[in-house]
Write an enzyme that holds these catalytic residues in place. Structure first.
Site, mmCIF file in Angstrom:
data_model
loop_
_atom_site.group_PDB
_atom_site.id
_atom_site.type_symbol
_atom_site.label_atom_id
_atom_site.label_comp_id
_atom_site.label_asym_id
_atom_site.label_seq_id
_atom_site.Cartn_x
_atom_site.Cartn_y
_atom_site.Cartn_z
ATOM 1 N N HIS A 1 -16.641 9.003 -12.334
ATOM 2 C CA HIS A 1 -17.738 8.901 -11.420
ATOM 3 C C HIS A 1 -18.876 9.962 -12.004
ATOM 4 O O HIS A 1 -18.471 10.895 -12.426
ATOM 5 C CB HIS A 1 -17.383 9.516 -10.398
ATOM 6 C CG HIS A 1 -16.383 8.396 -9.232
ATOM 7 N ND1 HIS A 1 -15.115 8.928 -9.643
ATOM 8 C CD2 HIS A 1 -16.463 7.770 -8.232
ATOM 9 C CE1 HIS A 1 -14.375 8.129 -8.638
ATOM 10 N NE2 HIS A 1 -15.240 7.312 -7.991
ATOM 11 N N ASP B 1 -17.715 13.566 -11.178
ATOM 12 C CA ASP B 1 -16.728 14.286 -11.742
ATOM 13 C C ASP B 1 -16.910 14.810 -12.997
ATOM 14 O O ASP B 1 -16.501 15.733 -13.539
ATOM 15 C CB ASP B 1 -15.621 12.798 -12.246
ATOM 16 C CG ASP B 1 -15.318 11.961 -11.370
ATOM 17 O OD1 ASP B 1 -15.112 12.153 -10.084
ATOM 18 O OD2 ASP B 1 -14.982 10.892 -11.903
HETATM 19 C C1 XUL Z 1 -10.806 5.313 -3.915
HETATM 20 C C2 XUL Z 1 -11.053 4.867 -5.309
HETATM 21 C C3 XUL Z 1 -11.953 5.182 -6.009
HETATM 22 C C4 XUL Z 1 -12.554 4.018 -7.142
HETATM 23 C C5 XUL Z 1 -13.908 4.574 -7.602
HETATM 24 O O1 XUL Z 1 -9.789 4.957 -3.276
HETATM 25 O O2 XUL Z 1 -9.808 4.102 -5.710
HETATM 26 O O3 XUL Z 1 -11.648 6.344 -6.964
HETATM 27 O O4 XUL Z 1 -11.576 3.794 -8.033
HETATM 28 O O5 XUL Z 1 -14.934 5.157 -7.054
#
Ligand code: XUL
Ligand code: CO
Length: 442
Positions: free
Chosen positions: A106, A109
């Site tokens: 993300h 992150d």
């Molecule tokens: C949350 C989840 C996230 C997604 C990406 O449950 O799985 O980390 O994979 O936003």
């Protein structure tokens, strides 16, 4: 080849993880994942396409609703941008040592969000430029990136579904910035997980309006992505709840229906996460199969839930039965295409040794390697598939075939039904389950 980048080695005393076979008692070695071994016509590395998740492996520090951090990282720094740079170096050292050919992240992150959108973009561009260099040095590729539109208070009422258009504008800025980085880094996919794209109570919510706003937002993202040369798949990652009470992309069927309703079927597929499927009351292989059947299997978040807990525990997979069933669907699907197996998984809060970061990935990679080996064995032997084919064989010819082809009306069907002889045909579930045990342990 050097296994560290930047100023120092962060995971000292840990060498590149190698395959040593099932008899090895070295916790820092693969027992079953032998990347160059050919299984079902490809190397294990090509079949499994493992990815490391930045948010768990380099951000999650053990904090839970009842207590603070238990895990310290070797790249901590007082200055957030310096820490982000050190973290990037540590991450690429880890990917190289563990041998995951892909990674996922993300925006939040990897770089500090700063005090305004310009600072956010500046920081993010700087770190993703660094990623580009590291990708070139190591050959490691980006499976997907995504925008975190759920952690900051701004998104407490949703992201693209937010009732306030000002928030939707911010989402536009974030996703545009992330798509620019995606294309710069040559990613295969772009993910939308709708954490707060749902609602808590209908009493304050116009549900269809919110869903239409998400659809509109996705069409804009698609058009922009294609205009800057993104050729990969956009992926929706279904999850029924948590943090929302009712999340709009509840499960694979719901996400696919939404994709079609919103006219996104040529550009969007699903990213199926095991623990999200089980939260929705399904099995992991159920949601994978739903996608495979519709040509919508984009990628996989490889983790495991807890049989007793009703929440998203994001454990590293260790259940070989579950990975075997998942790999059956994936192999029958002809593989993962542009997708991969991303470990959206975290070591437990009390797995506090730095070694545990490696051991947890070894566990997950070995568990999927076993799943692949077993699924290949099952498919080669053919008994399971032959049983299922035979179970439906009354539709292969004659009137059954006519029915399947839509060449019969209800009057004709009813006429046949007047004299049809039915008998009880066993589904043989326990026989098939014991057959799977024989493949696994025989
Ligand atoms: C949350 C989840 C996230 C997604 C990406 O449950 O799985 O980390 O994979 O936003
Ligand atoms: Co996920």
């Amino acid at each position: 080849m050097d296994y560290f980048f930047g100023e120092k080695e962060y995971f000292k005393n840990i060498k590149k993880i190698k395959y040593e076979g099932p008899k090895s008692d070295n916790p820092l070695a693969f027992k079953f994942y032998d990347k160059d071994k050919i299984v079902a016509g490809k190397t294990m590395e090509e079949q499994l396409k493992f990815a490391c998740a930045y948010w768990h492996s380099f951000c999650a520090n053990g904090t839970d609703p009842f207590g603070g951090a238990t895990i310290t990282f070797p790249f901590a720094d007082k200055d957030p941008m310096t820490e982000a740079e050190k973290k990037a170096d540590a991450a690429f050292e880890f990917f190289t040592k563990i041998g995951t050919p892909y990674y996922c992240f993300h925006d939040a992150d990897v770089a500090p969000s700063g005090n305004n959108m310009d600072e956010y973009a500046k920081n993010y561009i700087k770190i993703t430029d660094m990623f580009l260099e590291r990708q070139k040095e190591t050959g490691i590729k980006l499976l997907w990136n995504t925008s975190n539109m759920f952690s900051e208070d701004t998104y407490m009422n949703g992201a693209a579904s937010n009732p306030d258009f000002n928030v939707v504008q911010k989402c536009g800025f974030k996703v545009k910035t992330c798509l620019d980085a995606n294309v710069k880094l040559g990613a295969s996919n772009y993910v939308f997980w709708g954490g707060r794209e749902g609602y808590m109570n209908l009493i304050n919510t116009d549900m269809q309006r919110e869903k239409d706003h998400i659809g509109q937002f996705f069409r804009m993202a698609r058009d922009y992505g294609r205009s800057i040369g993104f050729k990969g798949n956009f992926l929706i990652e279904p999850k029924p709840m948590e943090p929302s009470k009712h999340q709009y992309d509840y499960d694979a069927e719901t996400a696919i229906a939404f994709i079609k309703e919103q006219g996104l079927e040529n550009d969007f597929k699903c990213n199926i996460e095991a623990n999200h499927a089980t939260l929705a009351g399904h099995t992991f292989d159920h949601d994978l199969q739903v996608c495979a059947d519709k040509g919508m299997l984009g990628s996989v978040d490889a983790n495991q839930g807890d049989n007793q807990n009703g929440w998203d525990t994001d454990e590293f997979p260790y259940d070989v039965y579950e990975t075997t069933r998942a790999m059956l669907v994936i192999l029958r699907n002809g593989g993962l295409g542009l997708g991969g197996l991303n470990f959206d998984a975290k070591r437990r809060r009390n797995s506090t040794d730095m070694q545990d970061l490696f051991i947890s990935h070894i566990l997950g990679m070995d568990t999927f390697a076993l799943g692949l080996i077993m699924a290949d064995k099952i498919l080669k032997d053919g008994k399971l598939d032959a049983f299922v084919a035979n179970r439906y064989s009354s539709f292969d010819s004659g009137n059954g075939k006519k029915f399947e082809q839509g060449k019969m009306d209800l009057v004709e069907l009813a006429k046949l039904g007047q004299t049809a002889q039915t008998k009880l045909i066993s589904g043989k579930q326990e026989y098939l389950e014991s057959l799977v045990n024989q493949y696994l342990f025989g």
